[in-house]
Design a protein around this motif. Structure first.
Motif, PDB file in Angstrom:
ATOM      1  N   UNK A 102     -44.612 -87.131  -0.265  1.00  0.00           N
ATOM      2  CA  UNK A 102     -43.987 -88.400   0.114  1.00  0.00           C
ATOM      3  C   UNK A 102     -42.559 -88.529  -0.410  1.00  0.00           C
ATOM      4  N   UNK A 103     -42.143 -87.600  -1.274  1.00  0.00           N
ATOM      5  CA  UNK A 103     -40.755 -87.608  -1.746  1.00  0.00           C
ATOM      6  C   UNK A 103     -39.852 -87.148  -0.605  1.00  0.00           C
ATOM      7  N   UNK A 104     -38.726 -87.830  -0.430  1.00  0.00           N
ATOM      8  CA  UNK A 104     -37.797 -87.538   0.661  1.00  0.00           C
ATOM      9  C   UNK A 104     -36.660 -86.671   0.131  1.00  0.00           C
ATOM     10  N   UNK A 105     -36.492 -85.489   0.701  1.00  0.00           N
ATOM     11  CA  UNK A 105     -35.446 -84.562   0.251  1.00  0.00           C
ATOM     12  C   UNK A 105     -34.046 -85.172   0.342  1.00  0.00           C
ATOM     13  N   UNK A 106     -33.873 -86.143   1.197  1.00  0.00           N
ATOM     14  CA  UNK A 106     -32.560 -86.783   1.338  1.00  0.00           C
ATOM     15  C   UNK A 106     -32.120 -87.442   0.033  1.00  0.00           C
ATOM     16  N   UNK A 107     -33.084 -87.830  -0.791  1.00  0.00           N
ATOM     17  CA  UNK A 107     -32.757 -88.547  -2.020  1.00  0.00           C
ATOM     18  C   UNK A 107     -32.886 -87.682  -3.269  1.00  0.00           C
ATOM     19  N   UNK A 108     -33.051 -86.378  -3.101  1.00  0.00           N
ATOM     20  CA  UNK A 108     -33.138 -85.492  -4.257  1.00  0.00           C
ATOM     21  C   UNK A 108     -31.783 -85.307  -4.924  1.00  0.00           C
ATOM     22  N   UNK A 109     -30.716 -85.504  -4.188  1.00  0.00           N
ATOM     23  CA  UNK A 109     -29.370 -85.381  -4.739  1.00  0.00           C
ATOM     24  C   UNK A 109     -28.975 -86.692  -5.403  1.00  0.00           C
ATOM     25  N   UNK A 110     -28.373 -86.611  -6.593  1.00  0.00           N
ATOM     26  CA  UNK A 110     -28.054 -87.834  -7.331  1.00  0.00           C
ATOM     27  C   UNK A 110     -27.003 -88.697  -6.632  1.00  0.00           C
ATOM     28  N   UNK A 111     -26.098 -88.104  -5.881  1.00  0.00           N
ATOM     29  CA  UNK A 111     -25.093 -88.914  -5.176  1.00  0.00           C
ATOM     30  C   UNK A 111     -25.757 -89.691  -4.044  1.00  0.00           C
TER      31      UNK A 111
END
Length: 98
Positions: free
Chosen positions: A7-16
């Motif tokens: 359920x984790x979205x790869x789009x939000x894995x980057x801190x920016x």
């Protein structure tokens, strides 16, 4: 646990990108300069992360001129808000699942 990780979205894995969405979740809209200052990133770095979120349709933008200078404002879309909330909920479940 695997269900939660999915359920984790790869789009939000980057801190920016995480910072952009966090800012847009608590502000109706923000302009490019305000986001840049808040996140402490370069123009090019911010632009590439904004484009990534735009391509996923998680954010929208509006361009206008203010005192003959271009001004771009960004906002989270309904799709983006839902995806971000799901991502945060998954993180919270991971933290509480000891």
């Amino acid at each position: 646990m695997k269900d939660i990780l999915n359920k984790l979205d790869k789009a939000f894995e980057n801190k920016v990108r995480l910072g952009i969405m966090s800012a847009l979740m608590v502000n109706e809209q923000m302009d490019f300069i305000s986001l840049k200052d808040l996140l402490g990133v370069t123009d090019g770095n911010l632009a590439s992360h904004l484009k990534n979120l735009e391509n996923r349709e998680y954010i929208g933008y509006e361009k206008e001129f203010v005192d003959r200078k271009p001004n771009t404002t960004y906002r989270a879309t309904e799709l983006g808000k839902k995806a971000f909330k799901n991502h945060i909920n998954a993180i919270e479940k991971l933290l509480s699942n000891r």
